[in-house]
Design an enzyme around this catalytic site. Structure first.
Site, PDB file in Angstrom:
ATOM      1  N   TYR A   1      39.434  32.285  31.657  1.00  0.00           N
ATOM      2  CA  TYR A   1      40.023  33.326  32.515  1.00  0.00           C
ATOM      3  C   TYR A   1      40.845  32.674  33.642  1.00  0.00           C
ATOM      4  O   TYR A   1      42.005  33.031  33.860  1.00  0.00           O
ATOM      5  CB  TYR A   1      38.910  34.205  33.098  1.00  0.00           C
ATOM      6  CG  TYR A   1      39.420  35.262  34.061  1.00  0.00           C
ATOM      7  CD1 TYR A   1      39.998  36.434  33.582  1.00  0.00           C
ATOM      8  CD2 TYR A   1      39.345  35.078  35.435  1.00  0.00           C
ATOM      9  CE1 TYR A   1      40.479  37.396  34.457  1.00  0.00           C
ATOM     10  CE2 TYR A   1      39.821  36.045  36.323  1.00  0.00           C
ATOM     11  CZ  TYR A   1      40.378  37.197  35.824  1.00  0.00           C
ATOM     12  OH  TYR A   1      40.865  38.145  36.684  1.00  0.00           O
TER      13      TYR A   1
ATOM     14  N   SER B   1      44.961  36.216  40.082  1.00  0.00           N
ATOM     15  CA  SER B   1      43.587  36.244  40.581  1.00  0.00           C
ATOM     16  C   SER B   1      43.405  35.113  41.580  1.00  0.00           C
ATOM     17  O   SER B   1      44.114  34.108  41.527  1.00  0.00           O
ATOM     18  CB  SER B   1      42.612  36.063  39.421  1.00  0.00           C
ATOM     19  OG  SER B   1      41.348  35.676  39.904  1.00  0.00           O
TER      20      SER B   1
HETATM   21  N1  LIG Z   1      38.870  43.607  39.662  1.00  0.00           N
HETATM   22  C1  LIG Z   1      38.970  42.451  40.277  1.00  0.00           C
HETATM   23  O1  LIG Z   1      38.168  42.106  41.149  1.00  0.00           O
HETATM   24  C2  LIG Z   1      40.112  41.523  39.947  1.00  0.00           C
HETATM   25  C3  LIG Z   1      40.214  40.351  40.699  1.00  0.00           C
HETATM   26  C4  LIG Z   1      41.261  39.481  40.425  1.00  0.00           C
HETATM   27  C5  LIG Z   1      42.188  39.798  39.452  1.00  0.00           C
HETATM   28  N2  LIG Z   1      42.044  40.937  38.732  1.00  0.00           N
HETATM   29  C6  LIG Z   1      43.062  41.220  37.705  1.00  0.00           C
HETATM   30  O2  LIG Z   1      43.565  42.526  37.891  1.00  0.00           O
HETATM   31  C7  LIG Z   1      43.974  43.066  36.641  1.00  0.00           C
HETATM   32  C8  LIG Z   1      43.346  44.431  36.437  1.00  0.00           C
HETATM   33  O3  LIG Z   1      41.950  44.281  36.448  1.00  0.00           O
HETATM   34  P1  LIG Z   1      40.954  45.507  36.707  1.00  0.00           P
HETATM   35  O4  LIG Z   1      39.828  44.960  37.489  1.00  0.00           O
HETATM   36  O5  LIG Z   1      41.707  46.674  37.225  1.00  0.00           O
HETATM   37  O6  LIG Z   1      40.445  45.752  35.213  1.00  0.00           O
HETATM   38  P2  LIG Z   1      39.939  47.105  34.498  1.00  0.00           P
HETATM   39  O7  LIG Z   1      39.409  48.079  35.483  1.00  0.00           O
HETATM   40  O8  LIG Z   1      39.078  46.619  33.402  1.00  0.00           O
HETATM   41  O9  LIG Z   1      41.287  47.740  33.916  1.00  0.00           O
HETATM   42  C9  LIG Z   1      42.009  47.070  32.934  1.00  0.00           C
HETATM   43  C10 LIG Z   1      43.089  47.979  32.423  1.00  0.00           C
HETATM   44  O10 LIG Z   1      43.767  47.297  31.377  1.00  0.00           O
HETATM   45  C11 LIG Z   1      43.617  48.007  30.158  1.00  0.00           C
HETATM   46  N3  LIG Z   1      43.384  47.070  29.077  1.00  0.00           N
HETATM   47  C12 LIG Z   1      42.399  46.158  28.970  1.00  0.00           C
HETATM   48  N4  LIG Z   1      42.542  45.461  27.843  1.00  0.00           N
HETATM   49  C13 LIG Z   1      43.660  45.938  27.239  1.00  0.00           C
HETATM   50  C14 LIG Z   1      44.320  45.620  26.030  1.00  0.00           C
HETATM   51  N5  LIG Z   1      43.874  44.674  25.214  1.00  0.00           N
HETATM   52  N6  LIG Z   1      45.444  46.310  25.713  1.00  0.00           N
HETATM   53  C15 LIG Z   1      45.913  47.298  26.506  1.00  0.00           C
HETATM   54  N7  LIG Z   1      45.316  47.644  27.656  1.00  0.00           N
HETATM   55  C16 LIG Z   1      44.197  46.973  28.015  1.00  0.00           C
HETATM   56  C17 LIG Z   1      42.388  48.878  30.368  1.00  0.00           C
HETATM   57  O11 LIG Z   1      42.478  49.953  29.461  1.00  0.00           O
HETATM   58  P3  LIG Z   1      41.177  50.572  28.779  1.00  0.00           P
HETATM   59  O12 LIG Z   1      40.889  51.747  29.616  1.00  0.00           O
HETATM   60  O13 LIG Z   1      41.637  50.888  27.402  1.00  0.00           O
HETATM   61  O14 LIG Z   1      40.087  49.536  28.815  1.00  0.00           O
HETATM   62  C18 LIG Z   1      42.582  49.268  31.829  1.00  0.00           C
HETATM   63  O15 LIG Z   1      43.557  50.266  31.951  1.00  0.00           O
HETATM   64  C19 LIG Z   1      43.564  42.027  35.591  1.00  0.00           C
HETATM   65  O16 LIG Z   1      44.675  41.254  35.261  1.00  0.00           O
HETATM   66  C20 LIG Z   1      42.526  41.201  36.293  1.00  0.00           C
HETATM   67  O17 LIG Z   1      42.460  39.902  35.776  1.00  0.00           O
HETATM   68  C21 LIG Z   1      41.030  41.807  38.960  1.00  0.00           C
END
Ligand SMILES: NC(=O)c1ccc[n+]([C@@H]2O[C@H](COP(=O)([O-])OP(=O)(O)OC[C@H]3O[C@@H](n4cnc5c(N)ncnc54)[C@H](OP(=O)(O)O)[C@@H]3O)[C@@H](O)[C@H]2O)c1
Length: 315
Positions: free
Chosen positions: A204, A191
């Site tokens: 985080y 991130s």
């Molecule tokens: N979005 C942003 O702006 C952003 C920015 C910087 C970094 N990131 C990083 O990018 C990555 C993905 O984020 P995202 O925004 O795509 O999040 P998201 O839309 O919430 O998706 C998270 C994914 O991980 C799965 N998941 C969550 N908790 C889990 C657990 N305990 N065990 C197994 N699977 C789990 C979720 O499955 P379910 O469907 O079961 O919930 C979903 O498939 C993360 O590492 C986040 O920190 C995101």
């Protein structure tokens, strides 16, 4: 007096030359990493690392977008998440859209060592070229101070297992196989918050600092063995995690993000992932330097201007 002016002129010329070289390097590397791949994209290099990709947290957001994009580029995909019906749905979609094979593994990454036995068994017989360590969670729906988070004891364990342990354990499982084949790619989704401490996102940001530090170090250790470890540090991507923020100048869709981030593979080992985030990263570093952020008056000033409130209402 004359000699003092000469010294100042030399200093000015050296500074101007330094700034010119720096600006040329910034523009040159931006074009090389983010714009050139648009015209010379090749998927052969990616497929040559192995027939399968593994994506953690693959049922929504960035992980789902990576899984689709990797399949579109010719790889079979193993999807790992906690919800079996979502996993089966995504696997079917990938098979239907790109004609590639899939496998699903249902685990909850907040769990301990036992879940990695399930994962190891599920991956045993596959030639895995790409691992995307994507799974990650926040510990509160809004920005908040550490003690204001509900059920903080459990949340701390969950976020540490999910965001940090998953990256280290998945690497521990797949790296030996990549090293013995002399090729492999590990992509660690970190991130923008990985570079410095972030008040109101303390845990985080700390987990992401771990991801970045681990990732860069392992890349250095195993690059000579043919394994690339890339650290991807996005700013805002339109996903469940950032809902209800709307797509705008700061935000990119998960699909655009995954496509652009995959294009940077092999060109850079650390990246914000896409051009728009690279610009934000650059501007943030310039406008909010660490000395200001952590000074006794810097953060209180941001609070007083309601910068924190503005983002809390939107994250
Ligand atoms: N979005 C942003 O702006 C952003 C920015 C910087 C970094 N990131 C990083 O990018 C990555 C993905 O984020 P995202 O925004 O795509 O999040 P998201 O839309 O919430 O998706 C998270 C994914 O991980 C799965 N998941 C969550 N908790 C889990 C657990 N305990 N065990 C197994 N699977 C789990 C979720 O499955 P379910 O469907 O079961 O919930 C979903 O498939 C993360 O590492 C986040 O920190 C995101």
């Amino acid at each position: 007096m004359e000699s003092e002016w000469d010294a100042l002129r030399v200093l000015g010329a050296v500074t101007a030359l330094f700034l010119l070289l720096w600006a040329t390097w910034v523009v040159g590397s931006t074009v090389y990493v983010y714009l050139l791949p648009q015209v010379r994209r090749s998927n052969y290099w990616l497929r040559a690392h192995g027939a399968w990709a593994v994506v953690t947290g693959a049922t929504s957001g960035i992980g789902k977008a990576y899984a689709h994009e990797l399949a579109r580029r010719g790889l079979n995909v193993v999807l790992i998440s906690r919800d079996l019906s979502k996993l089966k749905h995504e696997a079917k979609e990938i098979e239907r859209l790109y004609g590639k094979s899939t496998r699903v593994i249902q685990v909850d990454f907040t769990g301990g060592l036992e879940i990695y036995e399930t994962i190891e068994a599920g991956l045993k017989d596959l030639e895995i070229g790409v691992l995307v360590n994507n799974v990650g969670q926040k510990y509160a729906p809004h920005l908040c101070k550490l003690l204001d988070c509900e059920d903080i004891a459990k949340k701390l364990q969950d976020i540490i297992n999910c965001n940090m342990m998953s990256v280290a354990q998945m690497t521990r499982i797949l790296l030996p196989r990549m090293v013995s084949r002399g090729k492999g790619i590990i992509i660690n989704i970190s991130s923008l918050a990985d570079r410095k401490p972030y008040p109101y996102l303390a845990v985080y940001a700390a987990t992401k600092a771990f991801v970045r530090s681990f990732s860069v170090a392992v890349d250095t250790e195993y690059r000579s063995k043919g394994v690339i470890v890339q650290t991807v540090s996005p700013s805002l991507v339109e996903t469940n995690m950032t809902y209800p923020l709307k797509k705008g100048l700061l935000m990119v869709s998960a699909e655009d993000f995954a496509r652009q981030a995959l294009d940077t593979l092999g060109l850079t080992s650390e990246t914000p992932g896409c051009l728009r985030h690279a610009v934000q990263d650059f501007l943030l570093t310039m406008l909010l330097p660490s000395w200001f952020f952590f000074s006794t008056w810097g953060y209180p000033l941001l609070e007083r201007c309601n910068v924190v409130g503005f983002f809390s209402e939107r994250t």
